[in-house]
Design a protein around this motif. Structure first.
Motif, PDB file in Angstrom:
ATOM      1  N   VAL A  75      66.897  81.726  18.227  1.00  0.00           N
ATOM      2  CA  VAL A  75      68.088  81.855  19.083  1.00  0.00           C
ATOM      3  C   VAL A  75      68.412  83.338  19.194  1.00  0.00           C
ATOM      4  O   VAL A  75      68.139  84.114  18.280  1.00  0.00           O
ATOM      5  N   GLU A  76      68.997  83.698  20.317  1.00  0.00           N
ATOM      6  CA  GLU A  76      69.383  85.081  20.513  1.00  0.00           C
ATOM      7  C   GLU A  76      70.831  85.117  20.951  1.00  0.00           C
ATOM      8  O   GLU A  76      71.223  84.426  21.895  1.00  0.00           O
ATOM      9  N   GLN A  77      71.624  85.880  20.241  1.00  0.00           N
ATOM     10  CA  GLN A  77      73.043  86.046  20.551  1.00  0.00           C
ATOM     11  C   GLN A  77      73.745  84.711  20.799  1.00  0.00           C
ATOM     12  O   GLN A  77      74.321  84.470  21.854  1.00  0.00           O
ATOM     13  N   PHE A 106      79.762  80.847  15.249  1.00  0.00           N
ATOM     14  CA  PHE A 106      78.776  81.917  15.296  1.00  0.00           C
ATOM     15  C   PHE A 106      79.200  82.941  16.343  1.00  0.00           C
ATOM     16  O   PHE A 106      79.646  82.578  17.418  1.00  0.00           O
ATOM     17  N   LYS A 107      79.024  84.189  15.998  1.00  0.00           N
ATOM     18  CA  LYS A 107      79.308  85.220  16.988  1.00  0.00           C
ATOM     19  C   LYS A 107      78.070  86.093  17.127  1.00  0.00           C
ATOM     20  O   LYS A 107      77.716  86.829  16.219  1.00  0.00           O
ATOM     21  N   LYS A 115      76.856  79.111  23.857  1.00  0.00           N
ATOM     22  CA  LYS A 115      76.313  80.080  24.802  1.00  0.00           C
ATOM     23  C   LYS A 115      75.280  80.901  24.057  1.00  0.00           C
ATOM     24  O   LYS A 115      75.512  81.275  22.895  1.00  0.00           O
ATOM     25  N   ALA A 116      74.144  81.137  24.676  1.00  0.00           N
ATOM     26  CA  ALA A 116      73.139  81.969  24.012  1.00  0.00           C
ATOM     27  C   ALA A 116      72.309  82.654  25.076  1.00  0.00           C
ATOM     28  O   ALA A 116      72.123  82.135  26.173  1.00  0.00           O
ATOM     29  N   LYS A 117      71.830  83.832  24.742  1.00  0.00           N
ATOM     30  CA  LYS A 117      70.994  84.570  25.684  1.00  0.00           C
ATOM     31  C   LYS A 117      69.665  83.843  25.849  1.00  0.00           C
ATOM     32  O   LYS A 117      69.115  83.764  26.935  1.00  0.00           O
ATOM     33  N   HIS A 118      69.203  83.305  24.706  1.00  0.00           N
ATOM     34  CA  HIS A 118      67.915  82.629  24.763  1.00  0.00           C
ATOM     35  C   HIS A 118      67.796  81.668  23.588  1.00  0.00           C
ATOM     36  O   HIS A 118      68.125  82.021  22.468  1.00  0.00           O
TER      37      HIS A 118
END
Lengths: 483, 261
Positions: free
Chosen positions: A7-9, A22-23, A65-68
């Protein structure tokens, strides 16, 4: 190395909570890795597993929400609760359910089911009722049905949290056998058995942030204090605890509390537990041990008169039949604390028994207040019992049962599924009651508790008390008492 | 707390569950249109025989299961008999008024209730839920989504029974006395049991999806449930039973009444 899940961001928030779980969390996993996620309960480790497997947001609707997000193509997930991950009544049908889902032809199913059962070490006829299995066997069945999906990645979400020591060992033995060529991501609080299996540890803090990520041995060594503080069970924790513990005091007085002669307890008109003779004195801590299904719980139920009994059963020198209700003499704590709650708030829960006894308002308020302090539940006093954390629920169930000042405690594995911190806190609390002369009868599977806390051990076998052994003979010199 | 009743598997167990269900439904509705007590009595007797001989359960359990339905028979029949309307009075005492018409009508209603009960028992005693839902998916194209949800629900029942006992013990331990109001009682049991079930159901649902259960994908079936000679036997037997009941009821009536309405 090939990346297999990541996971990214990641940003994620539970509905109704003010803060993000998670932040901007980023983490990657590589093919063949065995990773252990550690952290205090409620820091989001299980949630992260569900995100990595795609269960969030696909099956569990939580805004994120996640970038990827990279979800592995083929994965399997084993959950915590052995009673709520099966949808079919029989072993073969449950595994077949997974095989059906991926479209395995019917002719191959019988063979596959037998193979899978062998792989997880379950040697039973495939058409066996799941309800007759022990917790450890159920979790291995869960593993088998997950393996039916031929996963590359295994997510294990505290698979042993609700399992006794014997079952825990069998589960990890199985995992070690089947997982050598798979990627395994584990969330676990009892890490004794896992530590030599994993090669990477990721350590979280309270706020869902990664504070350490690296080779298992290094992280474990460098962050041992943090791990201990988070209440995680790690190897050697008992030795360390015993070292810093102060000397135990013998109980203040020793009177006869319970006398049993040819005591028998019945279920469905059959004798299920028999005690030929036993005398219990105040200030004793009796550990009741024995195999699953030997009749330990039945003994406690018989002593509480939840099942029919006969024979001699005296309490404080009086026939037990002379008491209208035993609830004022004996406190009983169940394995699952939730079933014990009868009111809608922590405060009311503690006041409940006192109200039944028609104590005065000021007396109730005082008693409850002091218990709230003692059990560290002051801040939660207006919450619904179900909203508490597992450790808090356990403390409340104990507090609410002992509120009427009972002198006998019957406890059915009260430390089961608790983290190290809560376990030690509860044991110390019980010890303080024992020192004041209370009598404790407690079922446990944990040899460490027997050695370090009990003064006497009862072994139950096939519904009989077969061994009754004093662990301390002399309270002043006893090696086991004065640690 | 568990249901462990040993039974012998008979040909009735091997008939196709969907077919059995449909036949039972047809009979259920059909019985509503029978107004001749003779026919209905004959049919009930035939069902009782089927119930005793071919469900494969020991006599003790059959009698035990049958007992509540016998009670329904008696209460349905007697209330109609004692207070119904009619012309030919047999007996009158205060509110009680037995007439020939009301007596016959009561008997008829009683037998109707009995037939319903027997049909239901016959079906449920000889059909495993798992086979029923596999058959419904295969023969009647029920969506797997619904079938497996039901099966997961069936699994929760024994767990709930166990939990019910635990709650009962917990209340005793807390010193809760038995003489509290009925609403109080319902609340005490319902809240812990329901909250636990809801949580369980949610977890099972997630676990099922984690095992790649989806409504879209094509699936195979572990149990292939088709038709066999037993289905033919079943259909034939039911038709013969109905026909004989009808013929005997018309030709050799026990009661000289053809329509109780």
């Amino acid at each position: 190395m090939e990346r297999i899940a990541s996971v990214e961001q990641l940003r994620l928030k539970f509905p109704g909570k003010d803060t993000l779980l998670f932040k901007d969390l980023s983490v990657s996993f590589y093919k063949g890795e065995k990773v252990l996620l550690l952290g205090p309960s409620g820091c989001g480790k299980s949630t992260l597993l569900q995100v990595l497997s795609g269960l969030i947001p696909h099956s569990v609707d939580i805004p994120m929400k996640a970038k990827h997000v990279q979800v592995p193509d083929n994965w399997g997930y084993v959950f915590q609760d052995p009673d709520s991950q099966f949808c079919m009544p029989f072993v073969d049908e449950e595994i077949a359910f997974a095989l059906e889902n991926i479209g395995v032809p019917r002719e191959q199913m019988k063979g596959r089911i037998e193979e899978l059962l062998k792989e997880v070490g379950l040697h039973l006829t495939p058409h066996t009722d799941i309800q007759t299995l022990s917790g450890g066997m159920k979790q291995r069945l869960a593993l088998a049905s997950v393996l039916a999906l031929q996963p590359d990645v295994l997510f294990l979400d505290e698979p042993t949290a609700m399992i006794d020591d014997e079952g825990t060992e069998s589960i990890w033995k199985t995992v070690k056998q089947i997982a050598h060529n798979k990627t395994v991501i584990i969330v676990e609080h009892k890490i004794e058995q896992v530590l030599d299996f994993v090669d990477r540890i990721i350590l979280f803090n309270d706020h869902g942030e990664i504070i350490a990520d690296g080779e298992a041995a290094t992280v474990f060594h460098d962050y041992k204090d943090v791990i201990a503080d988070q209440g995680i069970w790690y190897p050697g924790i008992w030795d360390e605890y015993v070292k810093q513990r102060k000397r135990r005091q013998p109980a203040v007085r020793e009177d006869e509390v319970i006398r049993l002669e040819r005591f028998q307890g019945y279920r469905n008109r059959e004798v299920k537990i028999r005690v030929d003779q036993a005398i219990v004195q105040s200030g004793e801590w009796i550990a009741i041990t024995g195999k699953n299904g030997a009749g330990k719980s039945t003994l406690l139920h018989a002593l509480m008169k939840l099942i029919p009994t006969d024979g001699v059963y005296e309490l404080f020198g009086k026939q037990s039949e002379q008491f209208k209700t035993l609830a004022r003499l004996i406190a009983f704590v169940f394995q699952n604390p939730e079933f014990q709650f009868v009111t809608n708030s922590v405060w009311e829960e503690m006041a409940y028994s006192l109200r039944l006894e028609k104590r005065s308002k000021t007396e109730i308020a005082e008693t409850v207040e002091s218990l709230l302090q003692m059990f560290h539940l002051k801040e939660q006093q207006d919450q619904h019992p179900y909203q508490l954390s597992m450790g808090q629920k356990r403390r409340l169930s104990v507090a609410a049962s002992i509120v009427s000042g009972q002198q006998i405690f019957l406890l059915d594995e009260p430390t089961f599924g608790q983290d190290a911190k809560n376990t030690f806190a509860l044991l110390e609390l019980l010890e303080s009651y024992r020192e004041q002369g209370a009598t404790i009868l407690m079922i446990t599977h944990d040899e460490n508790i027997v050695t370090h806390f009990a003064t006497r051990r009862w072994v139950i076998e096939d519904g009989q008390l077969v061994s009754d052994e004093q662990l301390v003979t002399d309270h002043t010199k006893g090696a086991l008492l004065s640690v | 707390m568990r249901w462990d009743i040993c039974y012998r598997e008979t040909w009735l167990h091997r008939t196709n569950p969907s077919l059995k269900l449909l036949v039972m439904l047809v009979l259920f509705i059909g019985v509503l249109f029978v107004h001749n007590p003779n026919i209905l009595m004959n049919f009930s007797i035939a069902l009782i025989l089927l119930f005793i001989i071919y469900t494969g359960y020991p006599m003790k359990y059959l009698l035990l299961l049958f007992l509540p339905f016998l009670l329904i028979f008696i209460s349905t029949a007697s209330s109609m008999m004692l207070f119904g309307q009619g012309k030919t009075t047999w007996f009158q005492w205060g509110l009680v008024h037995i007439t020939k018409e009301s007596f016959l009508r009561g008997m008829h209603l009683g037998f109707r209730a009995l037939t319903f009960a027997l049909l239901g028992l016959l079906f449920s005693l000889t059909t495993r839920p798992v086979y029923l839902f596999y058959s419904l998916m295969q023969q009647l194209k029920l969506k797997p989504k619904y079938a497996y949800s039901f099966l997961a629900g069936v699994r929760l029942i024994p767990i709930m029974l166990e939990e019910f006992q635990t709650v009962q013990n917990a209340l005793k331990v807390r010193g809760v006395t038995a003489n509290s109001g009925i609403f109080e009682k319902i609340k005490r049991y319902a809240i812990p049991l329901l909250s636990q079930s809801i949580r369980r159901a949610q977890r099972i649902a997630v676990a099922m999806e984690a095992k790649r259960f989806s409504s879209g994908a094509a699936r195979t079936f572990y149990y292939e449930i088709g038709f066999s000679k037993y289905d033919f036997v079943f259909l034939l037997l039911i038709s013969v039973m109905a026909a004989v009941a009808y013929y005997v009821g018309i030709s050799f009536p026990y009661i000289p009444v053809e329509d109780v309405r």
